[in-house]
Design an enzyme around this catalytic site. Structure first.
Site, PDB file in Angstrom:
ATOM      1  N   ALA A  21     -36.941 -24.878 -35.847  1.00  0.00           N
ATOM      2  CA  ALA A  21     -36.656 -23.708 -35.162  1.00  0.00           C
ATOM      3  C   ALA A  21     -37.033 -22.245 -35.360  1.00  0.00           C
ATOM      4  O   ALA A  21     -36.415 -21.404 -35.718  1.00  0.00           O
ATOM      5  CB  ALA A  21     -35.082 -23.547 -35.178  1.00  0.00           C
ATOM      6  N   HIS A  28     -43.203 -19.053 -34.207  1.00  0.00           N
ATOM      7  CA  HIS A  28     -44.284 -18.755 -34.971  1.00  0.00           C
ATOM      8  C   HIS A  28     -45.226 -17.526 -34.409  1.00  0.00           C
ATOM      9  O   HIS A  28     -44.983 -17.193 -33.351  1.00  0.00           O
ATOM     10  CB  HIS A  28     -45.266 -20.001 -34.674  1.00  0.00           C
ATOM     11  N   LYS A  69     -47.826 -28.758 -39.761  1.00  0.00           N
ATOM     12  CA  LYS A  69     -47.605 -27.406 -40.531  1.00  0.00           C
ATOM     13  C   LYS A  69     -46.973 -27.721 -41.859  1.00  0.00           C
ATOM     14  O   LYS A  69     -46.654 -26.819 -42.636  1.00  0.00           O
ATOM     15  CB  LYS A  69     -46.662 -26.376 -39.790  1.00  0.00           C
ATOM     16  N   ARG A  92     -41.260 -35.537 -32.366  1.00  0.00           N
ATOM     17  CA  ARG A  92     -42.159 -34.630 -31.669  1.00  0.00           C
ATOM     18  C   ARG A  92     -43.225 -35.235 -30.745  1.00  0.00           C
ATOM     19  O   ARG A  92     -43.828 -36.237 -31.243  1.00  0.00           O
ATOM     20  CB  ARG A  92     -42.824 -33.827 -32.622  1.00  0.00           C
ATOM     21  N   ILE A 152     -46.092 -31.136 -25.837  1.00  0.00           N
ATOM     22  CA  ILE A 152     -45.694 -29.833 -26.143  1.00  0.00           C
ATOM     23  C   ILE A 152     -45.156 -29.950 -27.531  1.00  0.00           C
ATOM     24  O   ILE A 152     -43.920 -30.220 -27.770  1.00  0.00           O
ATOM     25  CB  ILE A 152     -44.604 -29.072 -25.280  1.00  0.00           C
ATOM     26  N   GLU A 153     -46.022 -30.109 -28.523  1.00  0.00           N
ATOM     27  CA  GLU A 153     -45.821 -30.126 -29.920  1.00  0.00           C
ATOM     28  C   GLU A 153     -45.533 -28.644 -30.486  1.00  0.00           C
ATOM     29  O   GLU A 153     -45.529 -28.080 -29.779  1.00  0.00           O
ATOM     30  CB  GLU A 153     -46.577 -31.104 -30.718  1.00  0.00           C
ATOM     31  N   CYS A 157     -17.721 -28.767 -43.473  1.00  0.00           N
ATOM     32  CA  CYS A 157     -16.972 -29.831 -43.143  1.00  0.00           C
ATOM     33  C   CYS A 157     -17.207 -30.706 -42.228  1.00  0.00           C
ATOM     34  O   CYS A 157     -16.760 -31.821 -41.793  1.00  0.00           O
ATOM     35  CB  CYS A 157     -15.399 -29.503 -42.914  1.00  0.00           C
ATOM     36  N   CYS A 202     -11.944 -29.526 -37.305  1.00  0.00           N
ATOM     37  CA  CYS A 202     -11.736 -29.025 -36.000  1.00  0.00           C
ATOM     38  C   CYS A 202     -12.016 -30.097 -35.036  1.00  0.00           C
ATOM     39  O   CYS A 202     -11.755 -29.988 -33.916  1.00  0.00           O
ATOM     40  CB  CYS A 202     -12.909 -27.875 -35.865  1.00  0.00           C
TER      41      CYS A 202
END
Lengths: 480, 327
Positions: free
Chosen positions: A50, A53, A254, A315, A340-341, A441, A446
């Site tokens: 996420a 870059h 990377k 990936r 699309i790496e 948790c 929830c």
């Protein structure tokens, strides 16, 4: 499927597919976005670092470099407009050896060539004053100001939602298994026998893009699934680092990073291992060990004890050293968006633009819609001031009921995540959009209440609620 | 909206209720209990099995019955309650921000605060069990809520990892509801659960307890299909070659409880790294004067009767604190 003939069918609702659909929704052409899973963002999009870059990494002159730079620019603009969580926290590629120092200078030069703004080489003191928890071995770092962290989920939920709101049809649970030709249309046939026809098929099928291409007689590329394992640490470790901390790139990508996430947790990973099975998202003992050993080279105090969850991403490695984007040489009904790496997430919005540009160049006449609207607003209760909280609760009392205590997510937000465009259909879908169940948790408290809200909003029995579609049912069908 | 109270109790489970009542008995008025659920009673509401109250009431009650005794006692007093209300933050100055659907954000200024937020269960993520991430993996307490409150069965063929009391109780509960429970796997050489639960929940139903064994991999793509278990050595590390596959469609985890101290941390209260509860020098008072802690937020208890006994003391000390301040 209201009328199943389209100008464009985009296969795959990951980050690439969603941004292509977004871009196409600006025009009057009829488009559908086809996804084999129950939700968008189910492949590589949901399980990666996420990171947005800066663009010093790709080889100058490649499509990767171009779309990374443009993507970074677009992300910074569109995240505001479309309310996608993004923080421009900057990144450091740290040098631990003399060899590393040479590497970061090389990256710096490459960044300049690629046109990256805000790059600086920091010495040891500067590096450690920015990040005191780094290894004392650190010798310096490449600082990139324009790098940041985002919600990789919303990087595809948001464009898919805008696309849907602007007329694109999102078709879920449609796994393309075969094609047939019907005049100027290509008929896509799903594993359950449903059909969708389109003049042009855009193949954004991620790890499965080579299989889709083969249906069109295109065997010009093979996608190798590369597995990467990650762990997420409790947000009470959030101060461990404040930037994205990379080590210099290695052969398989990377390298292992340590970073704050956009939500203030710490992410550690990924490992990099080429595998055979494209759906093998299992974590392993060895993988977790590798990730933490690698991470501790950068930040020695990172500990497994603070892990709240671990996951594996796959990936799609195209093997050409660059993104594969363009009309197929074997079949002009097919437009490939494959391999699309990294930096695919960053490039997403730019990929959308580029695809439309290329299709226009081929002679297709796009007519802009007059009423295209890409404004998007998401209420995030936790981030509101008390006055704003009171205002929204007065409008809709469901925003006054906190369901997920770890992440402070209200019933109003959960209901909204289901009912809004390209909305959630299952537990994981809610979790990815509003973070209910994402905290320490992990949905222990929830979970049952989120099931109840999903069931109510989708008007299905609670026992029909799934974790992520298909057979991932949460409970038995029969009530006690 | 703003409120001023003498004592604010965060959490309306057994700890909070006992502490609030004791405070009132000691002459303190203007007491407020804040509960996130729609009913008072806390986790006792889903513990429909008997075994509660032997020490406090001298008789065996179910969880809801035990809770009801305190709810009834509370309704005979002028103690105020805010249910369906979540506390968002607590400051060292004892200002609480809470929210609910009717009042919006409420700022509560309190002379003393009693923390009674209870605990949470350790998860699969914290155990870092390798493998896939399918549906059908629940903590025992979540499964208990699904079965006892929602009327939903998590699955038909269950394996239980960890032999904590909730896991043992759920082994019996799942069996009584028609599921197969093929076994309980415990990494330690002995169970941490109560002896009576091992007898009444496992032995009486012929459910095997496998000691010194743990899960090393989870299998299944959409729904869990099985786990690999392995024996462990004295360092609790899995022993190579001892792996065996156990088929299941449901995995329940009963591998420990952690006091819920996120609010406490926010108030700057010192937390004991071992118990994960507030450091209390004496009288259940935390490192922040006037903030007290009791029940599972303070330390994890085996028996609710003991929670009640200690919480009564916490309530008494909180009352003393208020009196000493007003003198």
């Amino acid at each position: 499927m209201k009328n199943n003939q389209f100008d464009f069918a985009v296969i795959g609702a990951g980050v690439s597919g969603a941004w292509i659909a977004y871009e196409l929704s600006k025009y009057t052409a009829k488009t559908c976005l086809i996804e084999k899973e129950n939700d968008v963002a189910m492949g590589a999009t949901k399980a990666n670092s996420a990171i947005i870059h800066a663009g010093y990494d790709p080889v100058p002159g490649t499509l990767m470099a171009k779309l990374n730079i443009r993507g970074n620019e677009l992300v910074r603009k569109l995240c505001k407009k479309m309310d996608i969580p993004f923080r421009q926290i900057g990144s450091l590629v740290i040098a631990l050896t003399e060899e590393d120092e040479a590497k970061i200078r090389e990256l710096y030069e490459r960044g300049l060539q690629n046109g990256v703004d805000g790059l600086r080489i920091l010495n040891k003191t500067e590096t450690l004053s920015l990040e005191p928890n780094l290894s004392p071995e650190v010798r310096g770092a490449l600082f990139a100001e324009t790098a940041g962290v985002c919600s990789s989920f919303e990087m595809s939920c948001a464009p898919a939602e805008v696309a849907e709101n602007n007329g694109v049809e999102l078709i879920r649970n449609f796994k393309v298994e075969n094609i047939r030709i019907n005049g100027e249309y290509t008929v896509l046939v799903s594993s359950s026998g449903q059909t969708v026809s389109a003049r042009t098929v855009i193949n954004a099928a991620g790890v499965h893009a080579d299989e889709i291409a083969k249906l069109f007689g295109d065997d010009s590329f093979i996608i190798t699934p590369r597995k990467g394992e990650y762990s997420i640490l409790d947000n009470n470790c959030g101060d461990l680092v404040h930037h994205v901390i990379f080590q210099p790139p290695v052969k398989f990508g990377k390298g292992i990073l340590v970073s704050q996430t956009v939500d203030g947790n710490i992410i550690v990973g990924p490992t990099a291992e080429n595998i055979d099975d494209k759906e093998n998202k299992a974590t392993t003992f060895e993988g977790q060990l590798t990730a933490f050993e690698g991470a501790r080279r950068s930040v020695p105090s990172v500990s497994e004890r603070d892990v709240i969850t671990s996951f594996t991403g796959i990936r799609p490695i195209g093997g050409k050293g660059d993104f594969i984007i363009g009309f197929s040489d074997f079949n002009n009904r097919l437009f490939n968006v494959a391999g699309i790496e990294s930096p695919g997430l960053t490039a997403g919005p730019a990929i959308g633009e580029y695809v439309v540009e290329k299709i226009a160049e081929s002679g297709f006449e796009f007519v802009a819609k007059e009423n295209f609207d890409n404004n998007r607003k998401v209420i995030r209760f936790k981030d509101l001031s008390d006055d704003e909280k009171n205002k929204i609760i007065a409008q809709n009392p469901l925003y006054g009921r906190v369901i997920c205590r770890c992440e402070t997510v209200t019933e109003g937000e959960i209901a909204d995540s289901v009912t809004r465009g390209a909305g959630a259909r299952d537990m994981d879908g809610v979790k990815r959009r509003v973070r209910a169940g994402m905290g320490r948790c992990q949905g222990g408290f929830c979970g049952p209440r989120v099931m109840e809200i999903i069931a109510r909003e989708l008007d299905i029995p609670m026992s029909e609620v799934t974790k992520f579609g298909g057979a991932s049912r949460m409970t038995e069908k029969e009530m006690i | 909206m703003k409120m001023n109270v003498n004592v604010a109790v965060i959490g309306g489970g057994p700890a909070g209720l006992a502490a609030a009542l004791e405070c009132r008995k000691n002459g303190i008025d203007n007491i407020l209990v804040i509960e996130r659920d729609k009913q008072l009673g806390g986790i006792l509401n889903q513990c429909i099995h008997p075994g509660f109250g032997l020490h406090v009431f001298g008789e065996e009650l179910t969880g809801p019955e035990y809770a009801q005794r305190y709810i009834d006692m509370l309704s005979d007093t002028d103690i105020k309650t805010l249910t369906d209300t979540m506390v968002l933050s607590l400051t060292p100055q004892k200002v609480i921000r809470a929210v609910n659907t009717s009042l919006g954000v409420v700022e509560i200024h309190s002379k003393a605060v009693i923390l009674a937020m209870g605990c949470r269960e350790r998860t699969r993520g914290m155990l870092r069990i390798p493998g896939t991430r399918p549906a059908g993996i629940y903590t025992a307490g979540t499964a208990q809520r699904l079965v006892n409150i929602e009327g939903l069965m998590p699955g038909k063929n269950t394996v239980i990892l960890g032999s904590g009391d909730i896991g043992l109780i759920m082994a019996r509960r799942m069996t009584l509801e028609g599921a197969k429970v093929s076994g309980v796997y415990e990494i330690m050489p002995k169970s941490g659960g109560l002896k009576r639960n091992i007898v009444q929940c496992l032995n009486d139903f012929g459910i095997p307890l496998h000691l010194s064994k743990t899960a090393v991999e989870i299998h299944g793509r959409e729904r869990i299909e099985g786990i690999t278990v392995a024996a462990v050595d004295e360092n609790l590390s899995p022993i190579k070659g001892t792996e065996e596959y156990v088929e299941c469609d449901t995995l329940l985890l009963s591998v420990g409880l952690i006091p819920e101290n996120e609010l406490s941390r926010g108030a700057g209260i010192l937390i004991d790294p071992k118990t994960k509860g507030p450091v209390c020098e004496s009288g259940f008072e935390t490192s922040v004067p006037g903030i007290f802690a009791c029940g599972n937020v303070y330390k994890v208890y085996d028996l609710v009767d003991n929670v009640t006994k200690d919480s009564v003391l916490a309530g008494r000390y909180a009352a003393e604190y208020i009196r000493s301040k007003s003198e």
